[in-house]
Design an enzyme around this catalytic site. Structure first.
Site, PDB file in Angstrom:
ATOM      1  N   GLU A  64      41.093 -42.572 -82.238  1.00 13.27           N
ATOM      2  CA  GLU A  64      40.246 -42.262 -83.383  1.00 13.27           C
ATOM      3  C   GLU A  64      40.490 -43.244 -84.602  1.00 13.27           C
ATOM      4  O   GLU A  64      39.673 -43.817 -85.328  1.00 13.27           O
ATOM      5  CB  GLU A  64      40.644 -40.833 -84.225  1.00 13.27           C
ATOM      6  CG  GLU A  64      40.152 -39.692 -82.947  1.00 13.27           C
ATOM      7  CD  GLU A  64      41.540 -39.371 -82.000  1.00 13.27           C
ATOM      8  OE1 GLU A  64      41.398 -38.339 -81.876  1.00 13.27           O
ATOM      9  OE2 GLU A  64      42.126 -40.287 -81.533  1.00 13.27           O
ATOM     10  N   THR A  92      52.021 -41.593 -38.546  1.00 14.49           N
ATOM     11  CA  THR A  92      52.074 -42.357 -39.785  1.00 14.49           C
ATOM     12  C   THR A  92      53.116 -43.393 -39.278  1.00 14.49           C
ATOM     13  O   THR A  92      53.324 -44.404 -40.076  1.00 14.49           O
ATOM     14  CB  THR A  92      52.683 -41.493 -40.768  1.00 14.49           C
ATOM     15  OG1 THR A  92      53.912 -40.907 -40.510  1.00 14.49           O
ATOM     16  CG2 THR A  92      51.731 -40.599 -41.472  1.00 14.49           C
ATOM     17  N   LEU A 117      59.982 -36.092 -46.204  1.00 16.19           N
ATOM     18  CA  LEU A 117      59.865 -35.888 -47.814  1.00 16.19           C
ATOM     19  C   LEU A 117      58.613 -35.121 -48.083  1.00 16.19           C
ATOM     20  O   LEU A 117      58.587 -34.129 -48.690  1.00 16.19           O
ATOM     21  CB  LEU A 117      59.945 -37.046 -48.456  1.00 16.19           C
ATOM     22  CG  LEU A 117      59.992 -36.973 -50.169  1.00 16.19           C
ATOM     23  CD1 LEU A 117      60.910 -36.099 -50.584  1.00 16.19           C
ATOM     24  CD2 LEU A 117      59.907 -38.282 -50.574  1.00 16.19           C
TER      25      LEU A 117
END
Length: 365
Positions: free
Chosen positions: A57, A166, A300
């Site tokens: 602003e 993965t 994890l």
């Protein structure tokens, strides 16, 4: 409900695009954009780019000058009403004599929430809220999560084959996805306050976890979950500007050595002798981490998912098959019924080179 015009949407869209200029730099503050409009013409615009510098602003009002009087202001987040590192933006708008303020969303910060709007209304300024609120919310999802839930927004990046694997059974995973997908990951790292990985990934891949594709004057904090402090002292990521290692037991007597190297350590064991992930995330939030990106393996990711700690999945699928003996995305206990599966909401699907990126929101968080 306010009937917003096409011009209202156009000017708020411009403010949101300005806010995106702070995507990689404004943290821990929110990303905010602002435009000042006089008689249908933008006379001032600005974005908040870095904590401690003027807010959006202020930049927009400075550019507008005297034209701000009786103007309409479009801002993506409620103007602040408290003295922080900078003066209140609500006061600046009042002093400039604006006539109307259109706000995308209310500030979730309890120091501000509703108070900036109240100050503007008390000064006789017309205030409207909710225009393009979802877009403003998505832009600041990490800030909002930290303010409302006292935790960071956790986004897990996973590169996988089309059959959801993965890494090969021997741990090899470089590279499953294409260069285009890996470039895209850099963008998500850059907008994150921290990148979180596990010791298994460090030992297998020795990653750096830094932003490399474009120039940055900051790097995300590198966080390693390493229950027994097994991290090699020559690990690449220990050369990063800021590193935090969360551990439970110093079985190899490395804590002193790592501290001498300038590495920050936090000992937070859970009841099983592993790192307490809930405590770690609360610690990161208390240190003003808005968005945390997980770049780990199935261990994890599985532990975080089991604790309902992952908010969003960033999945990169390569057109390859790796077979059932390869490693999966999440090491989770076997589910016994379809009622126990983890629900997801697909937010976006996009092709990147030969790969497909899927963004999915976790519904059980």
């Amino acid at each position: 409900m306010t009937d917003y015009t096409p011009d209202d949407h156009r000017f708020m869209t411009q403010a949101l695009r300005l806010a995106e200029q702070g995507l990689y730099t404004s943290m821990p503050n929110p990303r905010v954009g602002c435009v000042v409009v006089k008689e249908g013409v933008v006379v001032g615009s600005g974005a908040h780019l870095k904590a401690g510098t003027p807010h959006a602003e202020v930049h927009a009002l400075l550019q507008a000058g005297l034209l701000a009087r009786a103007a309409t202001v479009y801002v993506t987040l409620e103007p602040c009403s408290h003295h922080g590192r900078t003066p209140p933006c609500a006061d600046a708008l009042i002093k400039a004599g604006v006539a109307k303020v259109v706000i995308a969303m209310q500030d979730p910060n309890s120091l501000v929430s509703g108070q900036g709007i109240a100050a503007l209304k008390a000064a006789g300024i017309s205030v409207f809220t909710g225009l393009m609120q979802q877009q403003a919310h998505d832009l600041n999802i990490g800030f909002i999560t930290r303010m409302t839930l006292k935790k960071p927004f956790v986004r897990s990046k996973i590169a996988a084959s089309l059959d959801g694997q993965t890494a090969l059974s021997n741990g090899a995973s470089q590279w499953i996805t294409s260069a285009a997908a890996r470039r895209d990951v850099q963008h998500w790292r850059a907008r994150s306050c921290a990148v979180l990985t596990g010791i298994g990934t460090v030992l297998q891949d020795n990653p750096s976890l830094t932003v490399r594709e474009f120039s940055m004057d900051r790097q995300p904090l590198s966080v390693v979950v390493d229950s027994q402090l097994r991290i090699p002292l020559d690990a690449k990521l220990l050369n990063n500007p800021h590193v935090l290692i969360a551990y439970a037991q110093d079985t190899q007597q490395k804590a002193t050595q790592l501290s001498k190297m300038g590495i920050a350590l936090i000992r937070i064991p859970d009841n099983s002798g592993k790192v307490c992930l809930h405590t770690l995330l609360k610690h990161l939030a208390s240190n003003q981490m808005n968005e945390v990106m997980v770049e780990g393996g199935e261990g994890l990711n599985g532990a975080l998912m089991a604790l309902n700690c992952i908010d969003e999945l960033l999945l990169y699928y390569a057109p390859k098959l790796m077979g059932s003996d390869a490693k999966g995305m999440f090491a989770l206990p076997a589910l016994q019924s379809m009622q126990a599966v983890i629900p997801l909401e697909i937010k976006e699907v996009r092709q990147l080179g030969d790969d497909v990126r899927v963004i999915a929101r976790c519904m059980n968080v």
